[in-house]
Design an enzyme around this catalytic site. Structure first.
Site, short mmCIF file in Angstrom:
data_model
loop_
_atom_site.label_atom_id
_atom_site.label_comp_id
_atom_site.label_asym_id
_atom_site.label_seq_id
_atom_site.Cartn_x
_atom_site.Cartn_y
_atom_site.Cartn_z
N SER B 175 3.57 12.12 -5.37
CA SER B 175 3.34 10.70 -5.19
C SER B 175 3.96 10.08 -3.94
CB SER B 175 3.82 9.92 -6.41
OG SER B 175 3.25 10.43 -7.59
N HIS B 304 -7.86 0.86 -5.20
CA HIS B 304 -6.82 1.84 -4.86
C HIS B 304 -6.67 2.85 -6.00
CE1 HIS B 304 -3.01 3.65 -3.84
NE2 HIS B 304 -2.51 3.23 -4.99
N SER B 305 -6.63 2.35 -7.22
CA SER B 305 -6.50 3.21 -8.39
C SER B 305 -6.94 2.40 -9.61
CB SER B 305 -5.05 3.65 -8.58
OG SER B 305 -4.26 2.56 -9.04
#
Lengths: 372, 413
Positions: B175, B304-305
């Site tokens: 991440s 983005h997500s």
């Protein structure tokens, strides 16, 4: 062209200064707070040679480059031999593709080292001073330490070793004296190792290099020249995560690592001579994962524990040892566990003699424990 | 392998010359005070092979790949798109915890992946699933990772989309952003010493390029002469932050020359432009032991997500433009249909088939148990430590005693 054998103006000025001949107490820089105690010459690893600590590091690196063709050493200024001379001669001997300078960027040095290790090389990264390791903290904690776990063991950087000069040196002040082991002790996945002497340094460094986990190896810089021993020329390893009992005793357990071991040796002698107290001295060597069994077994026997380190007391590694020992050995304790450490200040320059956990502070702490 | 140009050797000191003798730069003197103007109005041009509709502009640039190869490009891009739709939806339905789509960037993945050797090592950021898919990572393993089930190669330890494959030389995603960039330089250096004709490619977004690690990686790869391709997906946004809040210079490509690195900007939605640039960069990176910087301009069509709703910071019109008028999949389809390589029927049956295979993998993954809880404690180190062993035993004792409060049935025994 400036001639080197004609005295310069500045040298002349200093000679003429009124205080130059009678050096008063304020002008003398203080002597070291310990005397290095060499260990007996090891006989089990073959022929030995007189080496100081930086030379024993060079020897370990030399052995590694000779036997492992993938091994590379890199960092700031390592090419000419390093600011502490740990890599002298290695570039000439093994080539510029194996011993090379990097740009001045610790996060890059460690990141690069991780990548090289992931790709299968034995990567030995040097951080010039432990005080400058923090830009690499993210790479160490979030990446190196977690590489194997997060990938399900598909990838790892076990071939990475990070070396850094560590600890007080008499005049290092805030940024050339730090002992940051406690920051890394809180990070599962890496190993943190600190030697007390040249023989220990070579064996532990070789163990770190061989170990298939990323390791941080802190080298007590004050010992680089001051510590001289007979060190085996051939490679050998000293096991990680195994604390060493340097002297057995029955009344108090003393735990320390690195330079502080030599302070504690004197403290043990003082305790014996002045108080008739018998001390068991343990060199922890590996901070993470640490050998809880040896320390707890000792405290069960003695009932008293003193832990000492230069790093500031709050959150220092002595706190972890103390906490674990009181959990495991509560009923065996005759006195509260004592920690003699640096104060909770940045490491000062001129106040170093007052800052460090010297033998008098440790001696006083033992007295208190005995009289509890 | 030696560098053909001796870029870095310092000139011998000669004070008889009027040229500056400073070790730090090789340049001439000038007696006019002028600041160099950064050129952001007409910056580095964007290399492309096809126009927005998918017509070849300059035939000499058509890589002239076989029909089989081009069909494979198309099928991989669309399969990725289908998998994205299904997994995004599955998160909305609470079946997986998190997901990130690749909408609009399929061309950057497939074009670059196709230009590499299978033994080249890939370091990614998190929006490069198409690279892994191109290399042959099966749907079952994508799903297994997202579901964190017992088949996950990562042993269930990471959030969805943090894929990795040792066999396919795709280093497991992490991440923290940009951490892979200096690592890629180190890996490339190791491969250079191995001398086995392998390169490294390192993907990152234009946002991650702001991190210190990016600067570190660029500088190290250039000074240490690493066979490495830096591939920046400039998709216009870092979550909600648009590029004009991310940098003030001419994007990421303009930074390359600052490091002494050969750089190019390409149309990331043009799979052939991506392919050509990556292919040439790879060839030269290995032959000359130097890094290359490719900035692939594209657009992040999706959020983005699954934790993001991009309508909060950009207009639907803007997104629709890219979806409808400049999309890597439709541009390639036009190229194929122009040549009679793909018909409406092909499209229909492929869509149906790919949806079916994705759904089947999905249903299999959902039924699978999670990994054994023992795996929480392994791989911290190569070996199990006494301390972790004690904690492991303590965990099991506790869970035995309080078993009704722990979802043991979901986990493999």
């Amino acid at each position: 062209m400036l001639s080197l054998h004609i005295p310069t103006l500045s040298a002349t000025l200093l000679k003429l200064s009124p205080s130059s001949n009678s050096r008063t107490k304020t002008q003398r820089r203080h002597a070291a707070h310990f005397t290095f105690q060499p260990d007996p010459v090891p006989t089990q690893y073959g022929p030995t040679q007189k080496m100081n600590l930086f030379q024993s590091v060079t020897s370990a690196l030399d052995n590694t480059l000779a036997s492992d063709p993938t091994a590379v050493i890199f960092g700031e200024d390592v090419a000419f031999g390093g600011v502490f001379r740990c890599t002298v001669g290695l570039r000439d001997k093994y080539g510029k593709d194996r011993v090379f300078n990097t740009p001045l960027c610790e996060q890059g040095i460690v990141g690069f080292g991780i990548g090289a290790a992931v790709a299968g090389a034995t990567a030995i990264a040097e951080i010039q001073f432990a005080d400058y390791i923090y830009p690499a903290f993210d790479q160490i904690v979030n990446e190196a330490a977690k590489y194997r776990y997060r990938s399900g063991n598909l990838f790892d950087c076990g071939n990475l070793t990070i070396r850094a000069p560590w600890g007080c040196v008499g005049h290092g002040s805030l940024y050339h004296s730090q002992s940051p082991e406690a920051f890394f002790a809180h990070c599962p996945g890496i190993k943190v190792v600190i030697p007390r002497s040249p023989v220990q340094a070579k064996g532990l460094l070789l163990a770190c290099i061989a170990d298939q986990n990323p390791c941080i190896f802190f080298e007590p810089k004050i010992l680089y020249r001051a510590a001289v021993e007979q060190v085996p020329v051939e490679p050998y390893t000293i096991p990680l995560s195994q604390a060493e009992i340097l002297q057995e005793g029955s009344d108090v357990t003393l735990v320390a690592w690195g330079t502080q071991i030599h302070v504690m040796r004197e403290v043990a002698n003082m305790a014996q001579e002045k108080l008739g107290v018998s001390c068991e001295l343990i060199d922890l060597q590996t901070i993470l994962p640490w050998d809880t069994e040896t320390v707890c077994k000792s405290v069960v026997k003695t009932g008293r524990l003193l832990i000492s380190h230069e790093a500031p007391i709050t959150g220092g590694f002595a706190a972890e040892i103390s906490s674990t020992v009181q959990e495991e050995c509560f009923l065996n304790l005759e006195a509260p566990i004592s920690r003699v450490c640096g104060y909770d200040t940045p490491f000062p320059h001129i106040f170093e003699p007052f800052y460090i956990p010297d033998k008098w502070k440790c001696f006083e702490a033992i007295k208190k424990m005995i009289n509890y | 392998r030696n560098r053909t140009l001796d870029r870095c050797r310092q000139q011998p000191f000669d004070s008889t010359l009027e040229k500056p003798q400073f070790p730090g730069a090789s340049a001439d003197f000038v007696d006019q005070l002028d600041f160099i103007q950064p050129n952001v109005i007409s910056g580095i041009p964007v290399y492309r092979v096809m126009d927005r509709q998918g017509n070849i502009i300059n035939p000499s640039q058509d890589p002239q790949l076989s029909k089989e190869t081009v069909l494979n490009f198309y099928q991989k891009m669309t399969l990725l798109n289908t998998m994205d739709r299904i997994l995004y939806e599955s998160q909305r339905q609470g079946r997986i915890s998190f997901y990130m789509t690749n909408y609009g960037e399929e061309g950057t993945h497939i074009g670059s992946a196709a230009a590499l050797d299978p033994n080249d090592i890939v370091f990614g950021q998190y929006r490069e699933a198409g690279v892994l898919m191109y290399r042959g990572f099966p749907l079952d393993l994508f799903m297994a990772q997202c579901y964190a089930n017992a088949d996950d190669l990562g042993k269930g330890r990471q959030m969805p989309v943090h894929y990795g494959s040792k066999d396919l030389n795709f280093v497991t995603i992490s991440s923290p952003l940009a951490t892979q960039i200096p690592q890629a330089a180190g890996a490339a250096y190791a491969l250079k010493r191995e001398n086995m004709n392998r390169a490294v490619i390192c993907y990152f977004g234009e946002g991650a390029a702001s991190e210190g690690d990016a600067h570190a990686g660029f500088n190290f790869s250039a000074t240490l002469e690493c066979p490495l391709i830096f591939f920046c997906r400039n998709n216009g946004y870092a979550i909600s932050t648009p590029t004009n809040e991310q940098y003030r210079g001419d994007g990421i490509a303009a930074r390359g020359p600052g490091y002494g690195m050969l750089s190019i900007r390409v149309d990331g939605n043009d799979v052939f432009a991506v392919y050509n640039a990556t292919k040439e960069a790879r060839r030269r990176a290995v032959a000359e032991n130097q890094p290359f910087l490719i900035e692939a301009m594209t657009y992040r069509i999706g959020h983005h997500s699954t934790s993001d709703d991009s309508s909060a910071y950009r207009s639907v019109d803007e997104v629709n433009y890219w979806d409808k008028q400049d999309h890597p999949i439709s541009r390639l389809r036009h190229y194929m249909t122009t040549r009679g390589w793909w018909s409406e029927d092909d499209e229909r049956s492929w869509r149906k088939q790919s949806r079916k295979t994705v759904m089947e993998a999905f249903e299999r993954a959902e039924k699978r148990l999670k990994p054994n809880v023992e795996l929480m404690f392994t791989d911290v180190y190569q070996e199990m430590t006494p301390g972790l062993n004690k904690q492991r035993e303590s965990m099991w004792r506790h869970v035995q005693q309080y078993k009704e409060h722990y979802p043991l049935d979901l986990y493999d025994k």
